[in-house]
Write a protein that holds these residues in place. Sequence first.
Motif, PDB file in Angstrom:
ATOM      1  N   ALA A 192       5.824   6.222   5.561  1.00 10.97           N
ATOM      2  CA  ALA A 192       5.485   4.794   5.619  1.00 10.97           C
ATOM      3  C   ALA A 192       6.347   4.079   6.652  1.00 10.97           C
ATOM      4  CB  ALA A 192       5.665   4.169   4.240  1.00 10.97           C
ATOM      5  N   VAL A 206       6.380   1.326   1.706  1.00 16.91           N
ATOM      6  CA  VAL A 206       5.060   1.749   1.220  1.00 16.91           C
ATOM      7  C   VAL A 206       4.209   0.531   0.876  1.00 16.91           C
ATOM      8  CG1 VAL A 206       3.820   3.036  -0.576  1.00 16.91           C
ATOM      9  CG2 VAL A 206       5.980   3.926   0.352  1.00 16.91           C
ATOM     10  N   LEU A 221       2.609  -1.541   3.785  1.00 19.94           N
ATOM     11  CA  LEU A 221       1.488  -1.030   4.585  1.00 19.94           C
ATOM     12  C   LEU A 221       0.213  -1.801   4.279  1.00 19.94           C
ATOM     13  CD1 LEU A 221       2.050   2.834   4.324  1.00 19.94           C
ATOM     14  CD2 LEU A 221       2.369   1.407   6.359  1.00 19.94           C
ATOM     15  N   CYS A 254      -2.939   0.898   2.086  1.00 22.93           N
ATOM     16  CA  CYS A 254      -2.269   1.830   1.185  1.00 22.93           C
ATOM     17  C   CYS A 254      -3.054   1.869  -0.118  1.00 22.93           C
ATOM     18  CB  CYS A 254      -0.835   1.387   0.931  1.00 22.93           C
ATOM     19  SG  CYS A 254       0.030   2.405  -0.283  1.00 22.93           S
TER      20      CYS A 254
END
Length: 647
Positions: A112, A160, A163, A166
């Motif tokens: 990520a 993460v 993003l 995701c």
Amino acid sequence: MNSIWIKNISLLQQRFPQLYAMMEAELQAALPVDAASAAGSIAFPCGWTLKQAKTKAWTGEAAGGQALHSRYDPQKEGQRLAQSLLQEMEASKKHVPVFMGFGLGYGVVALAQEMLAAQVVAGMQPEALAGKNPVAGLVLVEPDVACFAAALWSLDFESVFALEKCALLVGASHQSVLGVLESFGLEHCHLIWNKAHTSHNQQYFDGMHTLIQRNLDKDAINNRTLAKFGQLWLRNSCRNLEALASCDGVKRYENAGWNLDACVVGAGPSLDEILPHLKEIKERCLLIAVDTALRACLRAGVEPDFVVLADPQYWNARHLAGLESLSSVLITEVAAYPSVFRFPCQEVVLCSSLYPVGKFFSNRGLDKGELGAGGSVATSAWGLARLCGCRRIFLAAVDLAFPGKRTHAHGSTFEEKTHQNSTRLIPSQQSQVAALFSADISVKKSYVGETVITDQRMELYAWWFESKVAAHPEVQTFSLSPHSLAIPGIQVFPVEALLQESPRVQERQEFFVHQEKARSKFKENQQDLASRFRQLRSELQEGLFQLYKAARKAVALCQEALGMQEGESFEAAYNRIISQLAAIDQTLRSSPYHESAALAFPSQQQLEKLYQQAELSANPRGASLEKSRILYQKIMEALAEYNKFLE
């Protein structure tokens, strides 16, 4: 409570509020009793034990002592994994990493961070990523909320959650995961399997692996089928195009049978046991027969309410040859073999086409209604029953196996053909045995636990039923044939129990009154529909002609470049032509008519064969130009033939 956990939970709630609300209680329950400990060994309820690595970062062990990550430096291990994944994806041209389990998440977080850094670079210096394969999204699959809680407790997931694309699939069903992967494009997904990260729920991940492989097999089969039958589908669709204006669509039946059940009649060997009860079943259900079962139904003196024919091949049209079912409605699509539209029946009603020509018209206002497809006509028949809103769907003789080592019901088109063609040296039994063992056979279980022979093709159809039944829990699906291949999610319903239910006379009458009203409404609007159809056909022909002109120009440019001599002006002229070819290629790809012409274009296999047959230049530039000329020449020829079909 540690600060990493508090931060992650806050970010999770902001980024995925609905997911957080669903599993909030489970996340809290998954924390260790002594979560405040900063050192030593911490046991989590999921069975994982967290310990500090040599670098003081948290690492862990699964039940049995298997290490989840490096015991020395898990962060560096995650960074190496991220770099390796980026290289693998660039080589394979895949751009959606999918973690099937991820332990505490070191590899996920490192990847990520790389993805976020690449986005920044791309925003500031787009040329820095030229030629690279960008990562389009990140998918995380973890069936156990408790294991996910251990990851959130031990590692910062800020990168993460930052993003844009995701997908966090925690505690998701197989079908939900598959749906997300298909939305990205399964062929674009780079699957990451780590035994240490899947062992805590091996059954779930094994099932996921099987499901994905079946989908990939399906796509491979579809590609081979496209190469083999693409021209047939194109030719049939063009010959039958007028039916888009003259025939109504299955949308007319949407939820019209909400208070009815449906029975889908297949042509498996167990049809012999169903036929004596078919008339009584029809009194209690909408009777939907697949094309291969019609002959047997008529011999039993029963005309189905619907006959479904979805396969465009000539041999499927033969199942209707010489028959008539004047009270039945034939459900088919525009790519069917042309003789199908001459079948004597009450009416021909279309479903939306699965093939590009028909899709062009569907996407522009002539949508007939989707039934879906799973390779077998029985899957389309099931789709019709679901579209009608039927609350229960009974499968009769949809065996997807060879119970009793029989291939078809008595009196089916297949069996009749074997008898007609039999001789003293080649009896009908020999043809039936060949059909039984011609595919990759396997032994499975029936609904009553007995062993039945099936093959890879029918197992794929069974998987389609399994996936659709799971995706539509509002519809109950049963099998009236206990000796059929057992499909998860489908239970046996004895024929005797169905026949004990009261006939549905009033409900059936209401359904057909609705059908008659829909038919009258369609006739009122048919003139406008025909006018719209003519406009769209003219638009398609003009669009294809523009594609033809672009391909013709590309062929001329390739020939010009191949005829040039090396010299001082060669480089500039060559670059000019390459630039023009790139512009033409972009025009072809971005054209709104590109997809509708897809069946006409040569497949990659066909092109590779042509490249091998051609005497390509030893010069890389020359070889590339010769390949381009062959490609554009074939596209030009295909578009010319396509236009002939339309005319």
